[in-house]
Design a protein around this motif. Structure first.
Motif, mmCIF file in Angstrom:
data_model
loop_
_atom_site.group_PDB
_atom_site.id
_atom_site.type_symbol
_atom_site.label_atom_id
_atom_site.label_comp_id
_atom_site.label_asym_id
_atom_site.label_seq_id
_atom_site.Cartn_x
_atom_site.Cartn_y
_atom_site.Cartn_z
ATOM 1 N N ALA B 43 6.949 -5.211 5.037
ATOM 2 C CA ALA B 43 6.776 -3.881 5.405
ATOM 3 C C ALA B 43 6.435 -3.033 4.228
ATOM 4 O O ALA B 43 7.221 -3.334 3.239
ATOM 5 C CB ALA B 43 8.014 -3.261 6.207
ATOM 6 N N THR B 44 5.419 -2.381 4.031
ATOM 7 C CA THR B 44 5.308 -1.341 3.056
ATOM 8 C C THR B 44 4.912 0.110 3.990
ATOM 9 O O THR B 44 5.046 0.234 5.205
ATOM 10 C CB THR B 44 3.910 -1.657 2.500
ATOM 11 O OG1 THR B 44 2.647 -1.559 3.671
ATOM 12 C CG2 THR B 44 3.769 -2.876 1.881
ATOM 13 N N SER B 45 4.772 1.153 3.157
ATOM 14 C CA SER B 45 4.645 2.460 3.913
ATOM 15 C C SER B 45 3.195 2.351 4.738
ATOM 16 O O SER B 45 3.331 3.296 5.554
ATOM 17 C CB SER B 45 4.454 3.547 2.787
ATOM 18 O OG SER B 45 3.364 3.333 1.973
ATOM 19 N N ASN B 46 2.468 1.493 4.687
ATOM 20 C CA ASN B 46 1.424 1.408 5.422
ATOM 21 C C ASN B 46 1.595 0.864 6.938
ATOM 22 O O ASN B 46 0.826 1.185 7.766
ATOM 23 C CB ASN B 46 0.369 0.608 4.883
ATOM 24 C CG ASN B 46 -0.370 0.888 3.658
ATOM 25 O OD1 ASN B 46 -0.631 2.441 3.599
ATOM 26 N ND2 ASN B 46 -0.774 0.256 2.886
ATOM 27 N N GLY B 47 2.753 0.051 6.915
ATOM 28 C CA GLY B 47 3.092 -0.558 8.137
ATOM 29 C C GLY B 47 3.692 -1.921 8.057
ATOM 30 O O GLY B 47 4.063 -2.304 7.080
ATOM 31 N N PHE B 72 8.684 5.291 11.373
ATOM 32 C CA PHE B 72 8.452 4.187 10.375
ATOM 33 C C PHE B 72 9.073 4.711 8.976
ATOM 34 O O PHE B 72 8.376 5.345 8.414
ATOM 35 C CB PHE B 72 7.288 3.387 10.552
ATOM 36 C CG PHE B 72 6.964 2.139 9.634
ATOM 37 C CD1 PHE B 72 6.759 2.229 8.337
ATOM 38 C CD2 PHE B 72 7.214 1.259 10.542
ATOM 39 C CE1 PHE B 72 6.649 1.037 7.692
ATOM 40 C CE2 PHE B 72 7.010 -0.088 9.963
ATOM 41 C CZ PHE B 72 6.627 -0.122 8.459
ATOM 42 N N THR B 73 10.423 4.295 8.732
ATOM 43 C CA THR B 73 10.864 4.918 7.544
ATOM 44 C C THR B 73 11.289 3.655 6.468
ATOM 45 O O THR B 73 11.998 2.749 6.907
ATOM 46 C CB THR B 73 12.361 5.564 7.833
ATOM 47 O OG1 THR B 73 11.982 6.510 8.994
ATOM 48 C CG2 THR B 73 12.726 6.448 6.670
ATOM 49 N N MET B 74 10.856 3.880 5.248
ATOM 50 C CA MET B 74 11.234 2.675 4.326
ATOM 51 C C MET B 74 11.944 3.402 3.313
ATOM 52 O O MET B 74 11.346 4.428 2.683
ATOM 53 C CB MET B 74 10.017 1.950 3.808
ATOM 54 C CG MET B 74 9.337 1.129 5.125
ATOM 55 S SD MET B 74 8.106 0.157 4.374
ATOM 56 C CE MET B 74 9.067 -0.691 3.247
ATOM 57 N N LYS B 75 13.126 2.807 2.735
ATOM 58 C CA LYS B 75 13.734 3.183 1.619
ATOM 59 C C LYS B 75 13.357 2.616 0.217
ATOM 60 O O LYS B 75 13.829 3.018 -0.774
ATOM 61 C CB LYS B 75 15.137 3.287 1.695
ATOM 62 C CG LYS B 75 15.776 4.319 2.673
ATOM 63 C CD LYS B 75 17.180 5.022 2.306
ATOM 64 C CE LYS B 75 17.396 6.152 3.145
ATOM 65 N NZ LYS B 75 18.081 5.759 4.175
ATOM 66 N N GLU B 76 12.543 1.480 0.481
ATOM 67 C CA GLU B 76 11.981 0.774 -0.739
ATOM 68 C C GLU B 76 10.515 0.641 -0.634
ATOM 69 O O GLU B 76 9.832 0.808 0.664
ATOM 70 C CB GLU B 76 12.653 -0.786 -0.797
ATOM 71 C CG GLU B 76 13.822 -0.745 -1.071
ATOM 72 C CD GLU B 76 14.634 -2.015 -1.106
ATOM 73 O OE1 GLU B 76 15.863 -2.095 -1.161
ATOM 74 O OE2 GLU B 76 14.088 -3.043 -0.746
ATOM 75 N N ASP B 77 9.838 0.488 -1.634
ATOM 76 C CA ASP B 77 8.418 0.241 -1.482
ATOM 77 C C ASP B 77 7.846 -1.018 -0.664
ATOM 78 O O ASP B 77 6.936 -1.065 -0.080
ATOM 79 C CB ASP B 77 7.792 0.069 -2.709
ATOM 80 C CG ASP B 77 7.803 1.280 -3.662
ATOM 81 O OD1 ASP B 77 7.781 1.295 -5.150
ATOM 82 O OD2 ASP B 77 7.954 2.467 -2.922
ATOM 83 N N LEU B 78 8.679 -2.085 -0.871
ATOM 84 C CA LEU B 78 8.366 -3.274 -0.025
ATOM 85 C C LEU B 78 9.510 -4.060 0.478
ATOM 86 O O LEU B 78 10.532 -4.257 -0.261
ATOM 87 C CB LEU B 78 7.527 -4.170 -0.927
ATOM 88 C CG LEU B 78 7.167 -5.486 -0.442
ATOM 89 C CD1 LEU B 78 5.891 -5.532 0.203
ATOM 90 C CD2 LEU B 78 7.065 -6.566 -1.625
ATOM 91 N N VAL B 79 9.455 -4.387 1.653
ATOM 92 C CA VAL B 79 10.594 -5.270 2.328
ATOM 93 C C VAL B 79 9.844 -6.439 2.843
ATOM 94 O O VAL B 79 8.884 -6.129 3.710
ATOM 95 C CB VAL B 79 11.070 -4.222 3.415
ATOM 96 C CG1 VAL B 79 12.064 -5.194 4.133
ATOM 97 C CG2 VAL B 79 12.015 -2.917 2.794
ATOM 98 N N ALA B 80 10.345 -7.566 2.580
ATOM 99 C CA ALA B 80 9.849 -8.660 3.029
ATOM 100 C C ALA B 80 11.133 -9.812 3.389
ATOM 101 O O ALA B 80 12.076 -9.812 2.727
ATOM 102 C CB ALA B 80 9.116 -9.437 1.886
#
Lengths: 280, 279
Positions: B43-47, B72-80
């Motif tokens: 997951a990134t801010s793009n989706g 769609f909320t992210m607290k980190e740049d990249l989640v995997a």
């Protein structure tokens, strides 16, 4: 020992057929008990069935126009037959168009329940269809096993959510786990839970309502929020749900904590009880 | 349809929260790539990107842009993370695979980060199901290094035309060859099986051909067993882009329209069969 019955109303015939079909989905064999007022389809909760028990009760007057029976002797005015409900269901399905259907106990090469009917054809001459469904007569010394199960001293009694919803959820849960926990409390809450190394899934039902406390309730002083639970083999619950063809007017279950879940479906003229024991 | 606020007390800790009014907008796309048990979620801010790999020779990725989600909320740049895809699909479809007209299942996905399970809240008709699915360390994804500058041939076809060919793929043939050329046969799929050779030709002038950009005659071989999984994606799609590069690597890109008419993409990359060389 004699039995002779006749169904003339097409709605009664359809309904009776649906009941027998439901029973056939719940169990391969069961006992058909006949007395002057009622018919029962019974499966006693033996280890051989995995401890599952079933009791289905119909008033004969709601289905049959004519109904005569004579048991073995005046003291035991009942007939008990071991039957494969699917065979009976298949026979009944072929006579749905008949003006009247006769069901009687006969002796062909072996004891049979014979279903016969006149079916309409394009010409003026009717076609007669007869099905002989083999049955085994159960001797009176074994009848004590076929008594109506007493309502257990349950911890929680609760109305069920729509069977369709439960069935959808249980079908998916079966893909994830072999065992499922049913838990409920006296505040109208019920949860279905599975838990494995990979995944845990809990479905929460709320505001289901609880039937009024009657006799047999051991709830004196019970905290209404406290959950009673039973862990069951998911396939047994799924089998119960697969068979249901008609929405019951009332559906509920009683839970004896860590012991057994007692499911009750009430239709206008048929009641069905199903017992699933807990697994360790 | 907003879900109840069960998850809100955990909001502080979630590194990813994604919500959909209709869970099918995720589950249907994931069906297109469910040919292996495990998938990598990125997951990134793009989706969201969900990738499945097979034998280091096939890679399929489903893209669901952030805009498709209601939240769609992210607290980190990249989640995997890596997760069992079949379990995930069973959870997403917990209320049944067949939608009832006028109802939909609402979904909220929450993830607290490394080591935590993926938590799903699904709601339909007032009934809530909570699923916690174990996650694993994501395996490294292969970089197929497929870039547009190396693309030799490309066609974009309406999926309708390819569906028949792919559903009839002769499974007794070990390979499928794809021939792309600026001259006849333009675009040809061939199999060589027990019942003989089969060719499916698509002319550059065909109604079904939306774009035809072939610069050089190329015939490449791919194992049929690798391409069969793409049939699901093809069945769900309305358009497909077929590209081959200078190494004979194949890129299939499917455009899938979801229940709300929004676009999602599924990409398949496939290595050519060992003996396959550029002609």
């Amino acid at each position: 020992m004699r039995f002779r019955g006749k169904i003339v109303d097409v709605a009664c015939l359809n309904h009776f057929t649906r009941v027998v079909t439901t029973i056939s989905k719940l169990t391969k064999t069961c006992v058909l008990r006949l007395n002057p007022d009622k018919l029962f389809f019974v499966l006693s909760g033996k280890v051989a069935n995995g401890g599952v028990g079933m009791w289905c009760e119909l008033s004969q007057a709601n289905f049959f126009d004519e109904y005569q029976m004579e048991g073995c002797n005046p003291e035991n005015n009942e007939i008990c037959l071991e039957v494969v409900p699917e065979n009976l269901s298949r026979a009944l399905k072929t006579v749905q168009n008949a003006k009247s259907v006769k069901v009687k106990l006969t002796k062909k090469h072996c004891p049979c329940v014979t279903v016969s009917a006149e079916l309409p054809t394009l010409s003026s001459i009717s076609r007669v269809v007869t099905h002989d469904v083999p049955v085994d007569v159960i001797p009176t010394r074994l009848w004590h096993e076929l008594k109506e199960p007493s309502v257990p001293d349950f911890d929680v009694s609760i109305y069920l959510p729509p069977l369709k919803t439960i069935k959808n959820v249980v079908d998916r849960m079966k893909n994830l786990s072999n065992f499922l926990v049913i838990e409920a409390n006296m505040n109208g809450k019920m949860n279905l839970k599975i838990e494995t190394d990979l995944v845990s899934v809990t479905t929460h039902f709320r505001d289901l309502g609880n039937p009024p406390l009657g006799d047999g309730a051991s709830q004196g002083g019970r905290d209404p929020d406290s959950m009673a639970e039973v862990r069951v083999d998911v396939r047994k619950l799924q089998q119960f749900l697969v068979g249901q063809q008609v929405n019951p007017s009332k559906s509920m279950c009683n839970i004896v904590h860590q012991s057994v879940v007692h499911l009750i479906l009430l239709h206008e003229d048929v009641s069905l009880q199903y017992f699933i024991p807990s697994v360790a | 349809m907003p879900l109840s606020t069960q998850s809100q007390d955990d909001d502080e800790q979630n590194v990813l929260v994604a919500s959909l009014d209709n869970a099918r907008n995720l589950s249907n796309i994931l069906k297109a790539i469910t040919f292996k048990d495990h998938a990598i979620f990125t997951a990134t801010s793009n989706g969201l990107q969900v990738t499945v790999e097979y034998c280091k020779t096939l890679q399929a990725t489903a893209f669901i842009q952030a805009g498709i989600f209601q939240e769609f909320t992210m607290k980190e740049d990249l989640v995997a993370f890596q997760i069992n895809l079949t379990v995930l699909l069973d959870c997403l479809n917990i209320f049944g695979g067949m939608p009832v007209a006028g109802t939909s299942t609402a979904l909220q996905m929450c993830y607290k980060g490394y080591g935590y399970p993926l938590t799903l809240y699904l709601e339909e008709g007032g009934v809530v199901t909570v699923c916690k699915i174990k996650t694993q360390e994501p395996e490294e994804l292969i970089d197929f290094d497929f870039c547009s500058t190396n693309v030799i041939n490309q066609v974009i076809l309406q999926s309708e035309s390819l569906k028949e060919a792919f559903s009839e793929l002769d499974m007794t043939s070990e390979v499928l060859t794809i021939t792309m050329s600026p001259s006849r046969p333009y675009f040809r799929l061939s199999t060589f099986g027990n019942s003989g050779n089969a060719h499916y030709d698509y002319s550059k002038d065909s109604d079904m051909m939306e774009m035809f950009r072939c610069t050089k005659m190329q015939t490449n071989r791919y194992k049929v067993s690798l391409l069969k999984p793409s049939t699901k994606a093809l069945a769900l799609s309305c358009k497909v882009s077929v590209r081959t590069d200078n190494r004979g690597f194949l890129s299939l890109q499917y455009l899938i329209r979801n229940d709300d008419g929004q676009h999602c993409y599924v990409d398949f990359y496939c290595c050519p069969d060992e003996e396959g060389e550029e002609d």
